[in-house]
Scaffold this motif. Sequence first.
Motif, mmCIF file in Angstrom:
data_model
loop_
_atom_site.group_PDB
_atom_site.id
_atom_site.type_symbol
_atom_site.label_atom_id
_atom_site.label_comp_id
_atom_site.label_asym_id
_atom_site.label_seq_id
_atom_site.Cartn_x
_atom_site.Cartn_y
_atom_site.Cartn_z
ATOM 1 N N ARG A 82 -40.479 -36.778 25.664
ATOM 2 C CA ARG A 82 -41.247 -37.643 24.752
ATOM 3 C C ARG A 82 -40.419 -38.138 23.729
ATOM 4 N NH1 ARG A 82 -46.341 -33.895 25.251
ATOM 5 N NH2 ARG A 82 -47.514 -35.166 27.021
ATOM 6 N N PHE A 83 -39.685 -37.344 23.285
ATOM 7 C CA PHE A 83 -38.648 -37.600 21.932
ATOM 8 C C PHE A 83 -37.950 -38.765 22.395
ATOM 9 C CE2 PHE A 83 -34.373 -37.415 20.033
ATOM 10 C CZ PHE A 83 -34.702 -37.367 18.918
ATOM 11 N N TRP A 84 -37.030 -38.742 23.486
ATOM 12 C CA TRP A 84 -36.105 -39.784 24.189
ATOM 13 C C TRP A 84 -36.768 -40.936 24.603
ATOM 14 C CZ3 TRP A 84 -31.633 -39.522 22.151
ATOM 15 C CH2 TRP A 84 -30.852 -38.332 22.247
ATOM 16 N N ALA A 128 -43.575 -27.372 28.451
ATOM 17 C CA ALA A 128 -43.966 -27.895 27.299
ATOM 18 C C ALA A 128 -42.751 -28.379 26.390
ATOM 19 C CB ALA A 128 -44.769 -26.849 26.438
ATOM 20 N N TYR A 129 -41.618 -27.640 26.548
ATOM 21 C CA TYR A 129 -40.399 -28.212 25.739
ATOM 22 C C TYR A 129 -39.954 -29.256 26.371
ATOM 23 C CZ TYR A 129 -36.247 -27.731 22.927
ATOM 24 O OH TYR A 129 -35.216 -28.446 22.208
ATOM 25 N N ARG A 180 -41.199 -31.296 28.270
ATOM 26 C CA ARG A 180 -42.222 -32.473 27.864
ATOM 27 C C ARG A 180 -41.903 -33.340 26.443
ATOM 28 N NH1 ARG A 180 -46.323 -30.284 31.005
ATOM 29 N NH2 ARG A 180 -47.390 -29.325 29.214
ATOM 30 N N ALA A 181 -41.630 -32.111 25.410
ATOM 31 C CA ALA A 181 -41.435 -32.698 24.200
ATOM 32 C C ALA A 181 -40.182 -33.560 24.333
ATOM 33 C CB ALA A 181 -41.419 -31.492 23.077
ATOM 34 N N GLN A 240 -48.416 -41.952 30.966
ATOM 35 C CA GLN A 240 -48.923 -40.507 30.749
ATOM 36 C C GLN A 240 -50.419 -40.543 31.155
ATOM 37 O OE1 GLN A 240 -47.803 -38.279 26.885
ATOM 38 N NE2 GLN A 240 -47.344 -40.380 26.392
ATOM 39 N N TYR A 241 -51.127 -41.706 31.010
ATOM 40 C CA TYR A 241 -52.482 -41.633 31.817
ATOM 41 C C TYR A 241 -52.559 -41.665 33.042
ATOM 42 C CZ TYR A 241 -56.996 -43.393 33.226
ATOM 43 O OH TYR A 241 -58.130 -43.523 33.935
ATOM 44 N N VAL A 289 -48.225 -44.771 26.914
ATOM 45 C CA VAL A 289 -49.788 -44.340 26.719
ATOM 46 C C VAL A 289 -50.071 -44.286 28.243
ATOM 47 C CG1 VAL A 289 -51.920 -44.454 25.992
ATOM 48 C CG2 VAL A 289 -49.935 -44.687 24.342
ATOM 49 N N LYS A 294 -39.324 -42.326 23.038
ATOM 50 C CA LYS A 294 -39.690 -43.009 21.887
ATOM 51 C C LYS A 294 -38.263 -43.546 21.033
ATOM 52 C CE LYS A 294 -41.713 -41.681 17.256
ATOM 53 N NZ LYS A 294 -41.931 -43.295 16.815
ATOM 54 N N TYR A 295 -37.295 -42.704 21.235
ATOM 55 C CA TYR A 295 -36.063 -43.033 20.703
ATOM 56 C C TYR A 295 -35.538 -44.733 21.550
ATOM 57 C CZ TYR A 295 -31.072 -43.576 19.985
ATOM 58 O OH TYR A 295 -29.778 -43.979 19.900
ATOM 59 N N LEU A 330 -25.566 -41.168 23.609
ATOM 60 C CA LEU A 330 -26.732 -40.250 23.128
ATOM 61 C C LEU A 330 -27.418 -40.159 24.361
ATOM 62 C CD1 LEU A 330 -28.155 -40.890 19.496
ATOM 63 C CD2 LEU A 330 -26.483 -38.824 20.139
ATOM 64 N N GLU A 334 -49.518 -27.808 23.586
ATOM 65 C CA GLU A 334 -49.189 -27.274 24.870
ATOM 66 C C GLU A 334 -48.797 -25.856 25.045
ATOM 67 O OE1 GLU A 334 -46.892 -30.427 26.224
ATOM 68 O OE2 GLU A 334 -48.496 -31.777 26.499
ATOM 69 N N ARG A 353 -54.079 -41.287 21.853
ATOM 70 C CA ARG A 353 -52.529 -41.337 21.870
ATOM 71 C C ARG A 353 -52.217 -42.857 21.225
ATOM 72 N NH1 ARG A 353 -51.376 -38.271 27.232
ATOM 73 N NH2 ARG A 353 -50.703 -36.235 26.386
ATOM 74 N N ALA A 381 -58.491 -37.356 30.515
ATOM 75 C CA ALA A 381 -57.318 -38.452 30.665
ATOM 76 C C ALA A 381 -57.512 -39.640 29.772
ATOM 77 C CB ALA A 381 -56.967 -38.698 32.066
ATOM 78 N N GLU A 417 -51.832 -38.249 34.544
ATOM 79 C CA GLU A 417 -53.108 -37.171 34.318
ATOM 80 C C GLU A 417 -54.303 -37.607 35.212
ATOM 81 O OE1 GLU A 417 -53.415 -37.545 30.038
ATOM 82 O OE2 GLU A 417 -51.770 -36.525 29.724
ATOM 83 N N ALA A 418 -54.183 -39.071 35.441
ATOM 84 C CA ALA A 418 -55.565 -39.240 36.048
ATOM 85 C C ALA A 418 -55.266 -39.436 37.600
ATOM 86 C CB ALA A 418 -55.824 -40.763 35.644
ATOM 87 N N TYR A 467 -31.875 -38.412 14.243
ATOM 88 C CA TYR A 467 -32.545 -38.881 12.970
ATOM 89 C C TYR A 467 -32.220 -38.168 11.707
ATOM 90 C CZ TYR A 467 -35.489 -41.573 16.112
ATOM 91 O OH TYR A 467 -35.797 -42.375 17.364
ATOM 92 N N TYR A 469 -46.604 -30.748 21.470
ATOM 93 C CA TYR A 469 -46.000 -29.583 21.933
ATOM 94 C C TYR A 469 -46.758 -28.295 21.468
ATOM 95 C CZ TYR A 469 -42.520 -25.635 22.252
ATOM 96 O OH TYR A 469 -42.114 -24.481 22.485
ATOM 97 N N VAL A 492 -44.884 -35.886 18.552
ATOM 98 C CA VAL A 492 -44.182 -35.169 19.711
ATOM 99 C C VAL A 492 -44.508 -33.541 19.402
ATOM 100 C CG1 VAL A 492 -42.191 -34.499 20.921
ATOM 101 C CG2 VAL A 492 -42.502 -36.984 20.554
#
Lengths: 225, 225
Positions: free
Chosen positions: A97-99, A90-91, A93-94, A73-74, A70, A101-102, A138, B77, B97, B90, A77-78, B52, B74, B70
């Motif tokens: 974010r997915f990886w 956007a894709y 970024r998704a 990302q802040y 978090v 988190k993984y 992976l 965005e 989040r 922000a 953006e800041a 997953y 997405y 996520v």
Amino acid sequence: MAESDVKILGAWPSPYVMRTQIALNIKSVGYEFLEERFGVKSDLLIKSNPVYKKIPVLIHGDKPICESLVIVQYIDEAWSSGPSILPSDAYDRATVRFWAKYIDDKWFPALFEIAKAQGEEAEAEAEAVKQLLAGTTLLEEAFHKCSKGKVFFGGDSIGYLDIALGSFLGWLRVTELNGLIILDAEKTPGLVGWADNFCADSTVKEVMPETGKLAEFTKTLQSWK
Amino acid sequence: MAESDVKILGAWPSPYVMRTQIALNIKSVGYEFLEERFGVKSDLLIKSNPVYKKIPVLIHGDKPICESLVIVQYIDEAWSSGPSILPSDAYDRATVRFWAKYIDDKWFPALFEIAKAQGEEAEAEAEAVKQLLAGTTLLEEAFHKCSKGKVFFGGDSIGYLDIALGSFLGWLRVTELNGLIILDAEKTPGLVGWADNFCADSTVKEVMPETGKLAEFTKTLQSWK
């Protein structure tokens, strides 16, 4: 000199704290580092992160921000004073974010299990090794997809997923010191080259802990069990 | 009619799937809902979320996006056809989040523990109840800070944190059916009013499962143990 407007509550062995430092370095933002002592929580930490009472906390002005991803990302953006940390699409970024988190939910917990085990609890350790190696495969695939032939997950410069994974390279090296090779020139050539580039980057060099010192620290983890 | 460009792989009792649906409803994006059968994973699911193999997956064109929070980011965005789901500031974004992660990491696992226990395993259930009530008090405070006197965490319209927490209201009602009151007019008046407004919203009404049907479903969770 005026008191810094940006503070990090942290501790040197924490990969999560390092994420905050690298992100600020990318944006060329100076900060004051307030080292928390192991096993003691400062009043400022308790006040700034009352829910978890954990590091890192970024304090920007009088506003505390908690949870390392978090915070990253802040920071992106800041401050616009440096390359973007997250991709613009956007894709993409998704995907990062997915990886990320993984890495936090699955990959690092396996590495941490191994670091703690240090030869004891053979069965749990074997399972963790299996998970870690499968997860690293992976991540090798993800590296090729995200980097699109460039040196970082983020392309030409360090991005969100570089920070998320790279912050654990110190711990990975400690594990490798103990004989378990995780990044391997044959199986994960992309990540081997990536790790070298990441550690050599000017935003990372000064904050990556020295492997021997970190190895000493991980021995204290034994006492947590 | 052309095949939809937007698909959700989901199942009706899943709060995580509901997040995806609400976010698309906010953006007025139509979608095809592909119901996954409980205990069986479709080839499309395995192909779309190989890591997953879990729902929800949003498929936009030929691109799969996984992990509910996520996906919600997405959607925010990728489509500008509706109110913003995340706040524009922000720091406000960092705040929502943080709490959304708290809900997934701490708050819902306690609720899930209670749903599964259903009178058995008294000690674990008592601990989960304690955690859930303490967490709900924190979320009441967060509601007052985020909503700034308006009806939703997101202000005048449903935002990221509304979706993250609101998706669990069906499960909360099932738990309340079984006698444990979690949202309480005296202790959490903000959340009581918020829950009514959330469930009455046009983006939510059609996707919120009926409590009795969900109660029947949670009974099957017993067999997971």
